[in-house]
Design an enzyme around this catalytic site. Structure first.
Site, PDB file in Angstrom:
ATOM      1  N   PHE A 148       0.819  -1.219   0.000  1.00 39.52           N
ATOM      2  CA  PHE A 148       0.000   0.000   0.000  1.00 39.52           C
ATOM      3  C   PHE A 148       0.852   1.270   0.000  1.00 39.52           C
ATOM      4  CE2 PHE A 148       0.918  -0.083   4.568  1.00 39.52           C
ATOM      5  CZ  PHE A 148       1.068   1.269   4.834  1.00 39.52           C
ATOM      6  N   CYS A 280       9.481   1.954   3.323  1.00 40.26           N
ATOM      7  CA  CYS A 280      10.369   0.835   3.638  1.00 40.26           C
ATOM      8  C   CYS A 280      11.795   1.327   3.849  1.00 40.26           C
ATOM      9  CB  CYS A 280      10.342  -0.187   2.522  1.00 40.26           C
ATOM     10  SG  CYS A 280      10.922   0.507   0.983  1.00 40.26           S
TER      11      CYS A 280
HETATM   12  P1  NAD Z   1       1.601  -6.588   3.015  1.00 40.93           P
HETATM   13  O1  NAD Z   1       2.635  -7.633   3.087  1.00 40.93           O
HETATM   14  O2  NAD Z   1       0.497  -6.609   4.024  1.00 40.93           O
HETATM   15  O3  NAD Z   1       0.864  -6.618   1.581  1.00 40.93           O
HETATM   16  C1  NAD Z   1       1.580  -6.640   0.377  1.00 40.93           C
HETATM   17  C2  NAD Z   1       0.761  -7.363  -0.684  1.00 40.93           C
HETATM   18  O4  NAD Z   1       0.566  -8.721  -0.263  1.00 40.93           O
HETATM   19  C3  NAD Z   1      -0.631  -6.769  -0.894  1.00 40.93           C
HETATM   20  O5  NAD Z   1      -0.918  -6.777  -2.264  1.00 40.93           O
HETATM   21  C4  NAD Z   1      -1.552  -7.706  -0.108  1.00 40.93           C
HETATM   22  O6  NAD Z   1      -2.840  -7.836  -0.685  1.00 40.93           O
HETATM   23  C5  NAD Z   1      -0.823  -9.033  -0.155  1.00 40.93           C
HETATM   24  N1  NAD Z   1      -0.981  -9.827   1.086  1.00 40.93           N
HETATM   25  C6  NAD Z   1      -1.208  -9.359   2.343  1.00 40.93           C
HETATM   26  N2  NAD Z   1      -1.252 -10.383   3.222  1.00 40.93           N
HETATM   27  C7  NAD Z   1      -1.051 -11.514   2.505  1.00 40.93           C
HETATM   28  C8  NAD Z   1      -0.974 -12.890   2.847  1.00 40.93           C
HETATM   29  N3  NAD Z   1      -1.134 -13.309   4.106  1.00 40.93           N
HETATM   30  N4  NAD Z   1      -0.755 -13.785   1.868  1.00 40.93           N
HETATM   31  C9  NAD Z   1      -0.588 -13.390   0.578  1.00 40.93           C
HETATM   32  N5  NAD Z   1      -0.648 -12.082   0.205  1.00 40.93           N
HETATM   33  C10 NAD Z   1      -0.879 -11.158   1.149  1.00 40.93           C
HETATM   34  O7  NAD Z   1       2.358  -5.181   3.025  1.00 40.93           O
HETATM   35  P2  NAD Z   1       1.726  -3.732   3.146  1.00 40.93           P
HETATM   36  O8  NAD Z   1       1.223  -3.524   4.537  1.00 40.93           O
HETATM   37  O9  NAD Z   1       0.816  -3.472   2.015  1.00 40.93           O
HETATM   38  O10 NAD Z   1       3.030  -2.830   2.891  1.00 40.93           O
HETATM   39  C11 NAD Z   1       3.906  -2.447   3.910  1.00 40.93           C
HETATM   40  C12 NAD Z   1       5.078  -3.388   4.019  1.00 40.93           C
HETATM   41  O11 NAD Z   1       5.777  -3.445   2.776  1.00 40.93           O
HETATM   42  C13 NAD Z   1       6.117  -2.942   5.028  1.00 40.93           C
HETATM   43  O12 NAD Z   1       6.576  -4.072   5.728  1.00 40.93           O
HETATM   44  C14 NAD Z   1       7.213  -2.333   4.194  1.00 40.93           C
HETATM   45  O13 NAD Z   1       8.492  -2.327   4.797  1.00 40.93           O
HETATM   46  C15 NAD Z   1       7.175  -3.222   3.006  1.00 40.93           C
HETATM   47  N6  NAD Z   1       7.775  -2.586   1.847  1.00 40.93           N
HETATM   48  C16 NAD Z   1       9.005  -3.019   1.435  1.00 40.93           C
HETATM   49  C17 NAD Z   1       9.622  -2.412   0.370  1.00 40.93           C
HETATM   50  C18 NAD Z   1      10.962  -2.871  -0.098  1.00 40.93           C
HETATM   51  O14 NAD Z   1      11.370  -2.431  -1.157  1.00 40.93           O
HETATM   52  N7  NAD Z   1      11.667  -3.739   0.603  1.00 40.93           N
HETATM   53  C19 NAD Z   1       8.986  -1.365  -0.316  1.00 40.93           C
HETATM   54  C20 NAD Z   1       7.728  -0.962   0.111  1.00 40.93           C
HETATM   55  C21 NAD Z   1       7.126  -1.588   1.195  1.00 40.93           C
END
Ligand code: NAD
Length: 493
Positions: A148, A280
């Site tokens: 998100f 992130c």
């Molecule tokens: P999230 O892991 O909750 O969701 C990411 C995606 O995975 C979404 O499309 C969601 O629908 C899906 N998802 C969620 N739970 C799932 C599950 N149990 N099984 C399969 N798919 C699932 O992450 P978020 O809250 O949307 O984003 C924030 C996180 O992303 C933070 O931890 C941040 O550090 C990380 N992030 C990392 C980077 C990087 O480059 N390393 C960049 C941006 C964000």
């Protein structure tokens, strides 16, 4: 209520029994609904994406370049529209949303150089009369699954290079702020990308689980939290896919005694509280040498008092709300629980959580130690923790013991200390007096340890490698008179 469509084969579609709610985080009110794709719709979308891949792999390099150049132009013309969608659903301020778009645009510009990035190699005369050349071919169908916190930039990290390499993409954006991806799809269509080459389906964890094992998916680019990244990597590779899965972070900023403390305090504020800490690459831990720790904490605290927290579209806001009510309450719990773990709460912004929107003001916690929740967990909110250390070696040991390894920064005026630091730390992206060292698009982005599963970094040169298969062709044009029977293993000498 407004319903945010899928985008399949060039059409907006509203299929789906199950619905998600997209909130305006600044008011706390439901703003739109988003349908979740069921198994049948996902099958249909993937069939379309496969057909798109079969067609697009034959596109000429100049055709792809034309589409990407036009797309780049359309992105700049629609910058304010995209920023408004980001701010409305994510909550970040308008300048921050435009900054996100600018960093995404870089990736499109890099991809515009595809004719160069996809060049193969040629070696004449590797043996007598034998030449060798290599080419890179598209992997096919790429599933892009995004978080998100960068609803436009992260899809562009993946999409630009995947399409430039001749693949088709199915994007599953975060269900919390999915509107930006639909505008991206429309702009790609307007740029001349054939229908079916870029499709967007909405969904939740169930949709992702189906994508990970679906036979029509060849490669998976994932960005999100660490537990999900690990699951995506293990499940996707278990099903025989090529997977890069980027996870969460806990980024440290080491401040040495010789640093300019005003520069360091400004950097900690910008990187700690920008985008409400939902980046992130946000700084979440300031590692302060004890010789300057009191002074540094005081300067950071004074600066937090000057920050304005409010709706992202309000020009006076320095940062906006968090993404959901549940996330806001979780972030607040780390601050309210900190003193029980021996830390000192220097600034407590949790009173703002009484408002209707999902707001928290800047929080600053001093004397935080490893082994406590505020240090061990990725908080992902406007909370800066300060850990005090007695030496450079203690700081490096702390950073290297952390299970995350996304970004890290050092603030110093000592070039040799900075050079040593960049060699000593087990972290993927390092800033020297730069608190958010996100590499430009001509380099690749990736953390170490629990911040990346799989070896491939995202975008830049490694993006082109990830989205292509290598082929090596060995060629000989023998004259009939040279032909002979020889069952020995072919030798080059
Ligand atoms: P999230 O892991 O909750 O969701 C990411 C995606 O995975 C979404 O499309 C969601 O629908 C899906 N998802 C969620 N739970 C799932 C599950 N149990 N099984 C399969 N798919 C699932 O992450 P978020 O809250 O949307 O984003 C924030 C996180 O992303 C933070 O931890 C941040 O550090 C990380 N992030 C990392 C980077 C990087 O480059 N390393 C960049 C941006 C964000």
């Amino acid at each position: 209520m407004n319903s945010i469509p899928h985008f399949i084969n060039g059409q907006r579609r509203n299929d789906g029994q199950e619905m998600g709610t997209v909130f305006d985080p600044a008011t706390g009110l439901a703003a739109s609904q988003v349908p979740f794709a069921d198994a049948a719709l996902l099958d249909e979308a993937l069939r379309v994406t496969r057909q798109g891949a079969e067609q697009w792999r034959h596109s000429t390099l100049s055709q792809r370049t034309n589409v990407l150049f036009t797309f780049r132009q359309l992105l700049t013309e629609h910058a304010n529209d995209l920023a408004a969608l980001i701010t409305a659903e994510h909550g970040k301020t308008t300048p921050d949303a435009l900054g996100e778009l600018a960093r995404g645009l870089e990736n499109v510009e890099y991809a515009c150089g595809l004719a160069d990035h996809l060049k193969g190699e040629f070696s004449h005369q590797v043996a007598d009369g034998v030449d060798v050349h290599s080419v890179r071919e598209p992997v096919g169908v790429v599933a892009a699954i995004t978080p998100f916190n960068f609803p436009v930039m992260v899809p562009l990290w993946m999409t630009a290079n995947a399409i430039a390499s001749g693949n088709a993409v199915i994007l599953k954006p975060s269900e919390r702020d999915p509107s930006g991806s639909i505008l991206l799809a429309e702009l790609l269509q307007k740029a001349g990308l054939p229908d079916g080459v870029f499709n967007v389906i909405h969904g939740n964890a169930d949709t992702v689980r189906r994508l990970l094992v679906h036979p029509e998916v060849d490669a998976i680019s994932f960005v999100g939290s660490t537990p999900v990244a690990k699951f995506v990597y293990e499940t996707g590779t278990g099903a025989g896919k090529r997977v890069q899965a980027l996870g969460g972070a806990k980024n440290h900023m080491l401040v040495l005694p010789d640093a300019d403390l005003d520069v360091a305090a400004d950097a900690a504020i910008n990187a700690g509280y920008g985008s409400a800490g939902e980046r992130c690459m946000a700084i979440s831990v300031v590692v302060a040498h004890e010789a300057i720790a009191d002074e540094l904490v005081q300067r950071i605290a004074e600066r937090t008092d000057r920050l304005t927290v409010g709706p992202g579209h309000d020009a006076s806001s320095d940062f906006g709300p968090l993404i959901t009510r549940e996330h806001r309450d979780r972030v607040a719990s780390y601050v309210t629980g900190a003193s029980a773990h021996g830390a000192t709460v220097v600034r407590d912004g949790t009173a703002l959580a009484e408002q209707d929107g999902f707001f928290i003001g800047p929080c600053l916690i001093d004397h935080v130690r490893p082994g406590t929740p505020a240090y061990d967990d990725e908080i992902f909110g406007p909370v800066l923790s300060v850990v005090r250390v007695a030496s450079y070696d203690e700081a490096v040991a702390l950073i290297n013991a952390n299970p995350f390894g996304n970004g890290v920064a050092i603030f110093t005026r000592d070039g040799n200390a900075a050079r040593l630091f960049s060699r000593d730390v087990t972290v993927g992206m390092i800033g020297v007096n730069v608190p958010i060292p996100v590499p430009v698009a001509s380099y690749s982005f990736g953390g170490w340890k629990n911040s990346l599963f799989g070896h491939s970094h995202i975008y830049g040169p490694e993006g082109f490698t990830f989205y292509t298969h290598a082929k090596v062709i060995t060629t000989r044009w023998p004259q009939p008179s040279e032909s002979q029977i020889d069952l020995g293993f072919p030798r080059t000498r």
